[in-house]
Design a protein around this motif. Structure first.
Motif, PDB file in Angstrom:
ATOM      1  N   ASP A   1       0.824  -1.207   0.000  1.00 49.03           N
ATOM      2  CA  ASP A   1       0.000   0.000   0.000  1.00 49.03           C
ATOM      3  C   ASP A   1       0.863   1.264   0.000  1.00 49.03           C
ATOM      4  OD1 ASP A   1      -2.762  -1.090   0.156  1.00 49.03           O
ATOM      5  OD2 ASP A   1      -1.939  -2.029   1.958  1.00 49.03           O
ATOM      6  N   GLU A   2       0.622   2.119  -0.964  1.00 49.14           N
ATOM      7  CA  GLU A   2       1.387   3.346  -1.225  1.00 49.14           C
ATOM      8  C   GLU A   2       2.829   3.048  -1.641  1.00 49.14           C
ATOM      9  OE1 GLU A   2      -1.803   4.568  -1.204  1.00 49.14           O
ATOM     10  OE2 GLU A   2      -1.572   3.850   0.857  1.00 49.14           O
ATOM     11  N   THR A   3       3.084   1.811  -2.047  1.00 53.08           N
ATOM     12  CA  THR A   3       4.385   1.453  -2.602  1.00 53.08           C
ATOM     13  C   THR A   3       4.168   0.753  -3.938  1.00 53.08           C
ATOM     14  OG1 THR A   3       5.386   1.266  -0.402  1.00 53.08           O
ATOM     15  CG2 THR A   3       6.561   0.222  -2.224  1.00 53.08           C
ATOM     16  N   ALA A   4       3.785  -0.507  -3.920  1.00 53.10           N
ATOM     17  CA  ALA A   4       3.470  -1.186  -5.181  1.00 53.10           C
ATOM     18  C   ALA A   4       2.127  -0.701  -5.732  1.00 53.10           C
ATOM     19  CB  ALA A   4       3.435  -2.691  -4.976  1.00 53.10           C
ATOM     20  N   LEU A   5       1.151  -0.566  -4.846  1.00 56.82           N
ATOM     21  CA  LEU A   5      -0.184  -0.110  -5.232  1.00 56.82           C
ATOM     22  C   LEU A   5      -0.474   1.249  -4.607  1.00 56.82           C
ATOM     23  CD1 LEU A   5      -2.253  -3.409  -4.749  1.00 56.82           C
ATOM     24  CD2 LEU A   5      -1.262  -2.516  -6.880  1.00 56.82           C
TER      25      LEU A   5
ATOM     26  N   VAL B   1     -10.211  -1.981  -0.212  1.00 60.19           N
ATOM     27  CA  VAL B   1      -9.232  -3.018  -0.537  1.00 60.19           C
ATOM     28  C   VAL B   1      -9.916  -4.219  -1.182  1.00 60.19           C
ATOM     29  CG1 VAL B   1      -7.652  -4.730   0.461  1.00 60.19           C
ATOM     30  CG2 VAL B   1      -7.531  -2.341   1.193  1.00 60.19           C
ATOM     31  N   MET B   2     -11.055  -4.600  -0.666  1.00 60.61           N
ATOM     32  CA  MET B   2     -11.746  -5.782  -1.167  1.00 60.61           C
ATOM     33  C   MET B   2     -12.312  -5.586  -2.568  1.00 60.61           C
ATOM     34  SD  MET B   2     -11.095  -7.910   1.149  1.00 60.61           S
ATOM     35  CE  MET B   2     -12.070  -9.304   0.586  1.00 60.61           C
ATOM     36  N   GLU B   3     -12.376  -4.351  -3.034  1.00 60.10           N
ATOM     37  CA  GLU B   3     -12.766  -4.113  -4.420  1.00 60.10           C
ATOM     38  C   GLU B   3     -11.644  -4.484  -5.387  1.00 60.10           C
ATOM     39  OE1 GLU B   3     -13.948  -0.051  -4.681  1.00 60.10           O
ATOM     40  OE2 GLU B   3     -15.692  -0.298  -3.357  1.00 60.10           O
ATOM     41  N   GLY B   4     -10.410  -4.505  -4.903  1.00 58.10           N
ATOM     42  CA  GLY B   4      -9.274  -4.924  -5.718  1.00 58.10           C
ATOM     43  C   GLY B   4      -8.987  -4.028  -6.909  1.00 58.10           C
ATOM     44  N   GLN B   5      -9.240  -2.732  -6.761  1.00 56.59           N
ATOM     45  CA  GLN B   5      -9.110  -1.801  -7.884  1.00 56.59           C
ATOM     46  C   GLN B   5      -7.943  -0.825  -7.752  1.00 56.59           C
ATOM     47  OE1 GLN B   5     -11.063  -2.017 -10.653  1.00 56.59           O
ATOM     48  NE2 GLN B   5     -11.867  -3.861  -9.666  1.00 56.59           N
ATOM     49  N   ALA B   6      -7.093  -1.006  -6.772  1.00 53.72           N
ATOM     50  CA  ALA B   6      -5.986  -0.068  -6.582  1.00 53.72           C
ATOM     51  C   ALA B   6      -5.032  -0.115  -7.778  1.00 53.72           C
ATOM     52  CB  ALA B   6      -5.229  -0.387  -5.303  1.00 53.72           C
ATOM     53  N   PRO B   7      -4.710   1.039  -8.368  1.00 56.07           N
ATOM     54  CA  PRO B   7      -3.752   1.055  -9.480  1.00 56.07           C
ATOM     55  C   PRO B   7      -2.325   0.940  -8.966  1.00 56.07           C
ATOM     56  CG  PRO B   7      -4.425   3.285  -8.971  1.00 56.07           C
ATOM     57  CD  PRO B   7      -5.236   2.383  -8.074  1.00 56.07           C
TER      58      PRO B   7
ATOM     59  N   ASP C   1      -6.255 -12.844   5.433  1.00 57.82           N
ATOM     60  CA  ASP C   1      -7.547 -13.097   4.793  1.00 57.82           C
ATOM     61  C   ASP C   1      -7.798 -12.212   3.572  1.00 57.82           C
ATOM     62  OD1 ASP C   1      -8.089 -10.647   5.973  1.00 57.82           O
ATOM     63  OD2 ASP C   1      -9.695 -11.379   7.275  1.00 57.82           O
ATOM     64  N   GLN C   2      -6.847 -11.331   3.259  1.00 62.59           N
ATOM     65  CA  GLN C   2      -6.936 -10.520   2.054  1.00 62.59           C
ATOM     66  C   GLN C   2      -5.988 -11.012   0.954  1.00 62.59           C
ATOM     67  OE1 GLN C   2      -6.405  -6.400   3.190  1.00 62.59           O
ATOM     68  NE2 GLN C   2      -8.273  -6.358   4.407  1.00 62.59           N
ATOM     69  N   ARG C   3      -5.507 -12.232   1.090  1.00 57.15           N
ATOM     70  CA  ARG C   3      -4.531 -12.748   0.132  1.00 57.15           C
ATOM     71  C   ARG C   3      -5.096 -12.812  -1.291  1.00 57.15           C
ATOM     72  NH1 ARG C   3       0.256 -15.341  -0.092  1.00 57.15           N
ATOM     73  NH2 ARG C   3       0.410 -15.254   2.198  1.00 57.15           N
ATOM     74  N   THR C   4      -6.265 -13.403  -1.450  1.00 54.06           N
ATOM     75  CA  THR C   4      -6.810 -13.599  -2.797  1.00 54.06           C
ATOM     76  C   THR C   4      -7.027 -12.268  -3.511  1.00 54.06           C
ATOM     77  OG1 THR C   4      -7.870 -15.685  -2.183  1.00 54.06           O
ATOM     78  CG2 THR C   4      -8.706 -14.560  -4.136  1.00 54.06           C
TER      79      THR C   4
ATOM     80  N   ASN D   1      -5.381  -8.117  -7.377  1.00 57.89           N
ATOM     81  CA  ASN D   1      -5.139  -6.696  -7.591  1.00 57.89           C
ATOM     82  C   ASN D   1      -3.725  -6.452  -8.116  1.00 57.89           C
ATOM     83  OD1 ASN D   1      -6.100  -3.746  -5.611  1.00 57.89           O
ATOM     84  ND2 ASN D   1      -5.108  -3.879  -7.590  1.00 57.89           N
ATOM     85  N   LEU D   2      -2.748  -7.138  -7.529  1.00 58.58           N
ATOM     86  CA  LEU D   2      -1.362  -6.986  -7.995  1.00 58.58           C
ATOM     87  C   LEU D   2      -1.246  -7.367  -9.473  1.00 58.58           C
ATOM     88  CD1 LEU D   2       0.637  -8.428  -4.955  1.00 58.58           C
ATOM     89  CD2 LEU D   2       0.757  -6.071  -5.796  1.00 58.58           C
ATOM     90  N   ARG D   3      -1.832  -8.469  -9.843  1.00 60.58           N
ATOM     91  CA  ARG D   3      -1.739  -8.921 -11.235  1.00 60.58           C
ATOM     92  C   ARG D   3      -2.468  -7.967 -12.174  1.00 60.58           C
ATOM     93  NH1 ARG D   3      -2.520 -15.351  -9.806  1.00 60.58           N
ATOM     94  NH2 ARG D   3      -0.300 -15.754  -9.381  1.00 60.58           N
ATOM     95  N   LYS D   4      -3.617  -7.490 -11.745  1.00 56.66           N
ATOM     96  CA  LYS D   4      -4.366  -6.541 -12.567  1.00 56.66           C
ATOM     97  C   LYS D   4      -3.574  -5.255 -12.767  1.00 56.66           C
ATOM     98  CE  LYS D   4      -8.818  -4.137 -12.836  1.00 56.66           C
ATOM     99  NZ  LYS D   4     -10.147  -3.953 -12.183  1.00 56.66           N
ATOM    100  N   ALA D   5      -2.799  -4.865 -11.751  1.00 60.67           N
ATOM    101  CA  ALA D   5      -2.028  -3.628 -11.817  1.00 60.67           C
ATOM    102  C   ALA D   5      -0.719  -3.780 -12.592  1.00 60.67           C
ATOM    103  CB  ALA D   5      -1.735  -3.118 -10.407  1.00 60.67           C
TER     104      ALA D   5
END
Length: 259
Positions: free
Chosen positions: A115-119, A144-150, A178-181, A186-190
């Motif tokens: 957070d605020e580094t990769a995304l 976070v659970m929306e998984g939309q962070a650029p 519990d936020q792994r998935t 999100n990482l892959r989408k970004a």
């Protein structure tokens, strides 16, 4: 009037990168009006100096951004300077990485916070304010659970360069297990398509400070044979403690403080 407002919103996050224009794709919201909007200085407090104190770890343990500095922090984060500052950090990291002679045994790793580094969570903060209100875990988890962070583009550029140099990447985040998935997706989408490890905060670290958790996980990495050649984060708790790696790189973040 409506056209002028649209043009303002459309251009607020268009950031200059060299000769190219690059936009972090998310909704833009007007900053909430405050006295001294956008200024570097308000009566009794220089917001620019306050931010310098934050980034140099001289202002510590703060809970919220000073109310009179909300607009300053918002304009900094949404404007050109935040991206320019991030670019300086990433470019120095690239120069350092290029200077290394790797062992080529697959054990050289570079650590990224998330957070605020990769995304980037700027879409969230642009909507909910820049640190004046206390942290709301419910609202932030919903985001976070929306998984939309650029991706933070400068970090993504560094990530791609590291892979091309043969360095493996490890993500070490304070996000819970519990936020792994959603984090993986999100990482892959970004644009972060591969990594050696993704370490999230397990229940055994409940109630422990980020500095303790991250130091412990870095120690485990080194004890298993990995060499931490670089370490990038937006919080000093990402970069202090033990087993921090051969060199650390601090990205700017005047929005919140994690100990």
């Amino acid at each position: 009037m409506a056209l002028l407002l649209f043009l303002f919103l459309a251009t607020t996050l268009t950031i200059s990168q060299g000769s190219d224009q690059e936009t972090i794709p998310h909704k833009v919201h007007l900053l909430r009006p405050q006295s001294g909007a956008g200024g570097d200085h308000v009566p009794g407090l220089s917001c620019l100096s306050w931010r310098l104190g934050v980034e140099t770890n001289n202002v510590v343990g703060w809970i919220t951004v000073p109310e009179e500095c909300e607009d300053y922090v918002g304009h900094y984060m949404l404007g050109h300077q935040y991206r320019k500052d991030s670019r300086v950090v990433a470019n120095q990291a690239i120069l350092y990485a290029q200077s290394l002679s790797l062992a080529r045994d697959g054990k050289d790793v570079w650590l990224f916070d998330i957070d605020e580094t990769a995304l980037s969570n700027l879409p969230y903060f642009a909507q909910h304010g820049f640190g004046v209100e206390p942290y709301n875990p419910t609202l932030f988890k919903k985001w976070v659970m929306e998984g939309q962070a650029p991706a933070l583009p400068e970090s993504l550029t560094l990530y791609k360069k590291l892979l091309s140099l043969g360095t493996k990447v490890v993500f070490l985040t304070g996000r819970p297990e519990d936020q792994r998935t959603v984090t993986v997706n999100n990482l892959r989408k970004a644009g972060y398509h591969t990594w050696e490890k993704l370490i999230l905060k397990g229940s055994s670290y409940s109630g422990k400070k980020a500095l303790v958790y991250k130091s412990s996980e870095r120690k485990k990495l080194e004890e298993s044979g990995y060499r931490i050649i670089g370490n990038m984060g937006d919080q000093w708790s990402d970069l202090l403690g033990t087993n921090v790696g051969n060199r650390t790189f601090k990205l700017p973040d005047p929005m919140y403080y994690i100990s």
